[in-house]
Design a protein around this motif. Structure first.
Motif, PDB file in Angstrom:
ATOM      1  N   UNK A 119       0.835  -1.202   0.000  1.00 49.76           N
ATOM      2  CA  UNK A 119       0.000   0.000   0.000  1.00 49.76           C
ATOM      3  C   UNK A 119       0.872   1.255   0.000  1.00 49.76           C
ATOM      4  N   UNK A 120       0.546   2.187  -0.862  1.00 45.40           N
ATOM      5  CA  UNK A 120       1.287   3.444  -0.933  1.00 45.40           C
ATOM      6  C   UNK A 120       1.246   4.158   0.418  1.00 45.40           C
ATOM      7  N   UNK A 121       0.098   4.144   1.063  1.00 46.04           N
ATOM      8  CA  UNK A 121      -0.065   4.849   2.336  1.00 46.04           C
ATOM      9  C   UNK A 121       0.586   4.126   3.522  1.00 46.04           C
ATOM     10  N   UNK A 122       1.026   2.892   3.335  1.00 48.71           N
ATOM     11  CA  UNK A 122       1.633   2.139   4.437  1.00 48.71           C
ATOM     12  C   UNK A 122       3.133   2.443   4.500  1.00 48.71           C
ATOM     13  N   UNK A 123       3.442   3.669   4.871  1.00 50.91           N
ATOM     14  CA  UNK A 123       4.829   4.123   4.894  1.00 50.91           C
ATOM     15  C   UNK A 123       5.677   3.384   5.921  1.00 50.91           C
ATOM     16  N   UNK A 124       5.054   2.783   6.917  1.00 49.29           N
ATOM     17  CA  UNK A 124       5.785   1.986   7.899  1.00 49.29           C
ATOM     18  C   UNK A 124       6.442   0.779   7.231  1.00 49.29           C
ATOM     19  N   UNK A 125       5.806   0.245   6.197  1.00 48.37           N
ATOM     20  CA  UNK A 125       6.314  -0.954   5.529  1.00 48.37           C
ATOM     21  C   UNK A 125       7.402  -0.657   4.505  1.00 48.37           C
ATOM     22  N   UNK A 126       7.431   0.525   3.966  1.00 49.23           N
ATOM     23  CA  UNK A 126       8.351   0.826   2.872  1.00 49.23           C
ATOM     24  C   UNK A 126       9.818   0.552   3.210  1.00 49.23           C
ATOM     25  N   UNK A 127      10.318   0.953   4.392  1.00 50.59           N
ATOM     26  CA  UNK A 127      11.732   0.649   4.698  1.00 50.59           C
ATOM     27  C   UNK A 127      12.040  -0.853   4.733  1.00 50.59           C
ATOM     28  N   UNK A 128      11.106  -1.663   5.197  1.00 49.27           N
ATOM     29  CA  UNK A 128      11.339  -3.111   5.225  1.00 49.27           C
ATOM     30  C   UNK A 128      11.502  -3.649   3.816  1.00 49.27           C
ATOM     31  N   UNK A 129      10.642  -3.214   2.907  1.00 51.55           N
ATOM     32  CA  UNK A 129      10.748  -3.665   1.520  1.00 51.55           C
ATOM     33  C   UNK A 129      12.037  -3.148   0.884  1.00 51.55           C
ATOM     34  N   UNK A 130      12.366  -1.882   1.126  1.00 47.96           N
ATOM     35  CA  UNK A 130      13.588  -1.313   0.548  1.00 47.96           C
ATOM     36  C   UNK A 130      14.829  -2.035   1.063  1.00 47.96           C
ATOM     37  N   UNK A 131      14.871  -2.324   2.349  1.00 48.08           N
ATOM     38  CA  UNK A 131      16.066  -2.985   2.891  1.00 48.08           C
ATOM     39  C   UNK A 131      16.215  -4.403   2.350  1.00 48.08           C
ATOM     40  N   UNK A 132      15.118  -4.997   1.887  1.00 54.71           N
ATOM     41  CA  UNK A 132      15.178  -6.336   1.291  1.00 54.71           C
ATOM     42  C   UNK A 132      15.488  -6.280  -0.209  1.00 54.71           C
ATOM     43  N   UNK A 133      15.681  -5.059  -0.747  1.00 52.72           N
ATOM     44  CA  UNK A 133      16.065  -4.925  -2.158  1.00 52.72           C
ATOM     45  C   UNK A 133      14.923  -4.662  -3.120  1.00 52.72           C
ATOM     46  N   UNK A 134      13.725  -4.439  -2.628  1.00 52.00           N
ATOM     47  CA  UNK A 134      12.572  -4.164  -3.483  1.00 52.00           C
ATOM     48  C   UNK A 134      12.453  -2.668  -3.724  1.00 52.00           C
ATOM     49  N   UNK A 135      11.990  -2.297  -4.923  1.00 56.37           N
ATOM     50  CA  UNK A 135      11.815  -0.895  -5.291  1.00 56.37           C
ATOM     51  C   UNK A 135      10.454  -0.719  -5.964  1.00 56.37           C
ATOM     52  N   UNK A 136       9.806   0.422  -5.737  1.00 56.92           N
ATOM     53  CA  UNK A 136       8.535   0.660  -6.430  1.00 56.92           C
ATOM     54  C   UNK A 136       8.767   0.874  -7.924  1.00 56.92           C
ATOM     55  N   UNK A 137       7.803   0.466  -8.714  1.00 56.03           N
ATOM     56  CA  UNK A 137       7.823   0.727 -10.153  1.00 56.03           C
ATOM     57  C   UNK A 137       6.730   1.753 -10.428  1.00 56.03           C
ATOM     58  N   UNK A 138       7.120   2.996 -10.457  1.00 53.46           N
ATOM     59  CA  UNK A 138       6.151   4.092 -10.575  1.00 53.46           C
ATOM     60  C   UNK A 138       5.408   4.098 -11.906  1.00 53.46           C
ATOM     61  N   UNK A 139       5.969   3.457 -12.919  1.00 54.99           N
ATOM     62  CA  UNK A 139       5.340   3.480 -14.237  1.00 54.99           C
ATOM     63  C   UNK A 139       4.135   2.546 -14.346  1.00 54.99           C
ATOM     64  N   UNK A 140       3.909   1.702 -13.334  1.00 57.73           N
ATOM     65  CA  UNK A 140       2.805   0.755 -13.369  1.00 57.73           C
ATOM     66  C   UNK A 140       1.683   1.229 -12.472  1.00 57.73           C
ATOM     67  N   UNK A 141       0.495   0.896 -12.823  1.00 60.05           N
ATOM     68  CA  UNK A 141      -0.681   1.158 -12.004  1.00 60.05           C
ATOM     69  C   UNK A 141      -1.453  -0.147 -11.895  1.00 60.05           C
ATOM     70  N   UNK A 142      -1.820  -0.519 -10.700  1.00 56.07           N
ATOM     71  CA  UNK A 142      -2.597  -1.737 -10.487  1.00 56.07           C
ATOM     72  C   UNK A 142      -4.055  -1.455 -10.821  1.00 56.07           C
ATOM     73  N   UNK A 143      -4.634  -2.303 -11.641  1.00 58.96           N
ATOM     74  CA  UNK A 143      -6.049  -2.198 -12.003  1.00 58.96           C
ATOM     75  C   UNK A 143      -6.767  -3.389 -11.400  1.00 58.96           C
ATOM     76  N   UNK A 144      -7.901  -3.163 -10.771  1.00 61.62           N
ATOM     77  CA  UNK A 144      -8.627  -4.258 -10.144  1.00 61.62           C
ATOM     78  C   UNK A 144     -10.096  -4.244 -10.525  1.00 61.62           C
ATOM     79  N   UNK A 145     -10.714  -5.384 -10.366  1.00 61.20           N
ATOM     80  CA  UNK A 145     -12.137  -5.531 -10.587  1.00 61.20           C
ATOM     81  C   UNK A 145     -12.649  -6.622  -9.638  1.00 61.20           C
ATOM     82  N   UNK A 146     -13.567  -6.282  -8.746  1.00 62.71           N
ATOM     83  CA  UNK A 146     -14.159  -7.334  -7.890  1.00 62.71           C
ATOM     84  C   UNK A 146     -14.924  -8.341  -8.759  1.00 62.71           C
TER      85      UNK A 146
END
Length: 149
Positions: A119-146
């Motif tokens: 989640x973009x708003x879950x800023x608490x999680x971002x450092x954990x993902x970054x320290x594990x080597x993950x990076x956001x891909x700003x060029x993508x947008x998730x599309x969903x449909x229930x």
């Protein structure tokens, strides 16, 4: 006389979830996970475990659930969901341990790249993902449909 420092004997244990874990995982997510999913119910988690018994990875300390990650592989992509660590157990390496277990699973299955839903708003999680080597891909947008609604 001061006692010498002793290593912790209650190191976290990593294992995959079983049907017996479904209710405790759902309760854990209410405390430790951000956001909700349409699949956050007993049927959804049971279906996950039935479909892919090794996908839901748990971290336990002294038999108590302290972390989770879903490591789903569809034969094409490696998807990561529900990385969650109990608030009282954060900043102790549990997310890194869970992600290593997920990545080992993906590698064994022939996976080539992990893809995490964060989640973009879950800023608490971002450092954990970054320290594990993950990076956001700003060029993508998730599309969903229930489905089925």
């Amino acid at each position: 006389m001061e006692q010498p420092h002793r290593a912790q004997t209650n190191d976290p244990q990593i294992r995959t979830a079983t049907a017996d874990d479904v209710l405790s995982v759902l309760e854990f997510w209410r405390t430790a996970a951000e956001g909700t999913s349409v699949s956050d119910d007993p049927d959804g988690v049971t279906r996950l475990i039935s479909r892919d018994p090794d996908a839901l990875i748990l971290a336990e300390r002294d038999g108590v659930l302290v972390g989770t990650v879903i490591a789903g592989f569809d034969g094409w992509r490696c998807h990561l969901y529900r990385l969650a660590v109990h608030p009282e157990h954060r900043r102790r390496g549990l997310s890194a341990m869970l992600l290593r277990a997920a990545e080992e699973r993906f590698t064994a299955l022939g996976g080539r790249r992990g893809d995490a839903m964060v989640l973009v708003a879950n800023e608490t999680a971002h450092p954990a993902w970054q320290s594990a080597g993950y990076r956001p891909q700003e060029q993508w947008r998730r599309w969903t449909k229930p489905l089925g609604v």
